[in-house]
Design a protein around this motif. Structure first.
Motif, PDB file in Angstrom:
ATOM      1  N   LYS A 151       0.658  -0.952   0.429  1.00  0.00           N
ATOM      2  CA  LYS A 151      -0.441   0.023  -0.340  1.00  0.00           C
ATOM      3  C   LYS A 151       0.958   0.845  -0.099  1.00  0.00           C
ATOM      4  CE  LYS A 151      -2.565   1.242   3.875  1.00  0.00           C
ATOM      5  NZ  LYS A 151      -3.834   1.004   4.361  1.00  0.00           N
ATOM      6  N   GLU A 153       1.184   5.240   0.858  1.00  0.00           N
ATOM      7  CA  GLU A 153       0.122   6.547   1.330  1.00  0.00           C
ATOM      8  C   GLU A 153       1.233   7.617   1.402  1.00  0.00           C
ATOM      9  OE1 GLU A 153      -2.013   3.846   4.830  1.00  0.00           O
ATOM     10  OE2 GLU A 153      -0.180   4.440   4.944  1.00  0.00           O
ATOM     11  N   VAL A 155       2.228  10.909   4.009  1.00  0.00           N
ATOM     12  CA  VAL A 155       1.318  11.278   5.195  1.00  0.00           C
ATOM     13  C   VAL A 155       1.596  12.946   5.162  1.00  0.00           C
ATOM     14  CG1 VAL A 155       1.559  11.952   7.024  1.00  0.00           C
ATOM     15  CG2 VAL A 155       1.954   9.633   5.440  1.00  0.00           C
ATOM     16  N   THR A 166      -3.567  11.286   6.530  1.00  0.00           N
ATOM     17  CA  THR A 166      -3.120  10.403   5.520  1.00  0.00           C
ATOM     18  C   THR A 166      -3.466   9.724   4.128  1.00  0.00           C
ATOM     19  OG1 THR A 166      -1.810   9.201   7.720  1.00  0.00           O
ATOM     20  CG2 THR A 166      -2.329   7.852   5.586  1.00  0.00           C
ATOM     21  N   ILE A 167      -3.126  10.440   3.387  1.00  0.00           N
ATOM     22  CA  ILE A 167      -4.039   9.844   1.889  1.00  0.00           C
ATOM     23  C   ILE A 167      -3.775   8.643   1.294  1.00  0.00           C
ATOM     24  CG2 ILE A 167      -3.954  11.194  -0.264  1.00  0.00           C
ATOM     25  CD1 ILE A 167      -2.656  12.839   2.134  1.00  0.00           C
ATOM     26  N   GLU A 168      -4.690   8.051   1.072  1.00  0.00           N
ATOM     27  CA  GLU A 168      -3.913   6.380   0.700  1.00  0.00           C
ATOM     28  C   GLU A 168      -3.964   6.879  -1.043  1.00  0.00           C
ATOM     29  OE1 GLU A 168      -5.734   2.342   0.457  1.00  0.00           O
ATOM     30  OE2 GLU A 168      -5.935   2.957   2.165  1.00  0.00           O
ATOM     31  N   VAL A 169      -3.171   6.498  -1.439  1.00  0.00           N
ATOM     32  CA  VAL A 169      -2.814   6.359  -2.145  1.00  0.00           C
ATOM     33  C   VAL A 169      -3.241   5.141  -3.388  1.00  0.00           C
ATOM     34  CG1 VAL A 169      -0.837   7.446  -4.735  1.00  0.00           C
ATOM     35  CG2 VAL A 169      -0.686   8.114  -1.742  1.00  0.00           C
ATOM     36  N   GLU A 171      -3.596   0.858  -3.506  1.00  0.00           N
ATOM     37  CA  GLU A 171      -2.721  -0.912  -3.525  1.00  0.00           C
ATOM     38  C   GLU A 171      -2.453  -1.413  -4.717  1.00  0.00           C
ATOM     39  OE1 GLU A 171      -3.177  -3.051  -1.162  1.00  0.00           O
ATOM     40  OE2 GLU A 171      -4.778  -1.520   0.483  1.00  0.00           O
ATOM     41  N   THR A 181       5.567  11.182  -4.962  1.00  0.00           N
ATOM     42  CA  THR A 181       5.158  12.312  -4.200  1.00  0.00           C
ATOM     43  C   THR A 181       6.213  13.553  -5.123  1.00  0.00           C
ATOM     44  OG1 THR A 181       5.141  10.978  -2.970  1.00  0.00           O
ATOM     45  CG2 THR A 181       4.541  13.171  -2.543  1.00  0.00           C
TER      46      THR A 181
END
Ligand code: NAD
Length: 411
Positions: A151, A153, A155, A166-169, A171, A181
């Motif tokens: 996963k 993420e 932050v 926290t942003i889930e980017v 899976e 990023t």
């Protein structure tokens, strides 16, 4: 003949190799005989940068900030081979980056238009000037390749005591993939906007900001909103008075419009888009020897000009063997004239502006009317035979003659 007085000093940054030779010739033919000018001289030739531990570059940048107008010759950015060639104490960083960092601001690339020289894009009749936001985005991104499922993420931890977000980017499936990023800052985007608004206003040309805000709604949206707000609150009236406009355009629309248009616009682009688009525009207009580059600070007060090309090492090697070269001096001459025009505008001395414009006209007419040009331009015209081009010295002599004639009939 009485010389034209240039009221305030300009800062000269000398450079390397073949452009250094052309540079001296430009001053001897077009500057010293005509102008009473106080030049603050800094030798950015690689030997002197090394001798001063690069202090001369920092001093030159400070001088440009102090006197507002800088004129820079092309310089070598050393790599390993240059460290060996010049026996350097260390691999000194790029002087261009040093000056840009000290002055801040944006670099605008502007082609010199000569009607006789065919453009790859035939409809282009006026310059298209690209302003590239040279900070952040892909150039400062953190990137990774992931080999397994997992996963990703992002932050953000605020320094004001707020709760981290926290942003889930994504899976990743079993074979992983890649991720990055990237970032930019509000301050830098605001400075970029000011440089662009100031520059387009000084050119009296319409300004477009171009992004992909339909996909990057927050990232590119921040560029769009920042420009819109600064325009509405600080520039709208001046633009109306100058009869020019500002608009945001989606980048897909912008490139289509750019290709179809006859030119005559300033386009502000994010870092990566500007990197690519400025090369497309340079190719579209023809030779590198016709591309100038202008650094403008956010307050519009500091201005540094140069040719967009490098030190023409390939020709310098021929020069070292005693051969005469046919290198195009036009962008280097325009570095001087554009800076003088700026100096004259700031000092309100129209005679300095008129003189610089006369030099530009002499350069253009020598190619356009007399058909006298360097080899790179002859090739652009589809000609390679020896009779179709001249050496740099011969071109400079022809420009000098034209200039003398123009000044004699219209002193
Ligand atoms: P370059 O721009 O000097 O040359 C690239 C190609 O274009 C060469 O084939 C050259 O012969 C041709 N060319 C460039 N300008 C020309 C002109 N005025 N007339 C005719 N042909 C021209 O770039 P390069 O060879 O990659 O780099 C040479 C040196 O210049 C390097 O040491 C590099 O660090 C430096 N450089 C400096 C600047 C700058 O100061 N702004 C920019 C680019 C490269």
């Amino acid at each position: 003949m009485t010389k034209i007085k240039v009221k305030n000093p300009v800062v000269e940054l000398d450079g390397d190799e073949l452009t250094r030779i052309i540079w001296k010739d430009i001053k001897d033919r077009f500057i010293f005989p005509y102008l009473d000018i106080d030049i603050k001289y800094y030798d950015l030739g690689l030997e002197y940068r090394d001798a001063t531990n690069n202090q001369v570059t920092a001093d030159a940048a400070e001088a440009i900030k102090k006197y507002s107008v800088g004129i820079k010759c092309a310089t070598i950015t050393p790599d390993q081979a240059r460290v060996k060639e010049f026996n350097l104490k260390q691999m000194w960083p790029s002087p261009n980056v040093a000056v840009r960092t000290a002055v801040g601001g944006t670099i605008f690339r502007e082609p010199v238009i000569i009607p006789r020289i065919p453009r790859l894009v035939q409809g282009w009749k006026k310059p298209i000037i690209i302003g590239r936001h040279a900070f952040g985005d892909q150039y400062r991104a953190k990137e990774r390749r992931f080999e397994s499922a997992g996963k990703l993420e992002m932050v953000f931890t605020p320094h004001n005591g707020g709760t981290p977000e926290t942003i889930e980017v994504y899976e990743y499936p079993k074979n992983g993939g890649v991720g990055l990023t990237m970032y930019n800052t509000t301050d830098s985007i605001q400075d970029f906007a000011h440089s662009c608004f100031q520059f387009a206003l000084s050119k009296k040309m319409p300004l477009f900001l171009s992004t992909k805000n339909t996909v990057l709604k927050q990232y590119d949206g921040h560029f769009k909103d920042t420009f819109a707000e600064i325009f509405a609150t600080q520039y709208r009236q001046a633009y109306e008075e100058a009869g020019i406009s500002y608009e945001h355009r989606l980048i897909d629309d912008m490139v289509a419009q750019m290709i179809k248009s006859e030119g005559g616009m300033v386009i502000a682009l994010k870092n990566y888009d500007g990197d690519i688009q400025s090369d497309i525009v340079a190719q579209g207009f023809g030779s590198l020897g016709l591309m100038t580059s202008i650094l403008v600070s956010p307050d519009g007060r500091t201005f540094q000009t140069e040719a967009a090309h490098g030190t023409i090492t390939r020709h310098y090697r021929e020069h070292q063997q005693g051969k005469e070269t046919s290198s195009n001096p036009i962008a280097s001459i325009f570095a001087w004239t554009r800076a003088l025009i700026r100096r004259g505008e700031l000092d309100q001395t129209p005679e300095v502006v008129e003189f610089a414009k006369a030099v530009e006209k002499a350069c253009i007419d020598t190619v356009d009317i007399d058909g006298i040009m360097t080899r790179d331009l002859a090739i652009t015209c589809g000609k390679t035979d020896r009779a179709s081009w001249v050496f740099t010295r011969e071109y400079m002599e022809a420009v000098e003659k034209r200039l003398q004639k123009m000044l004699a009939t219209n002193p």
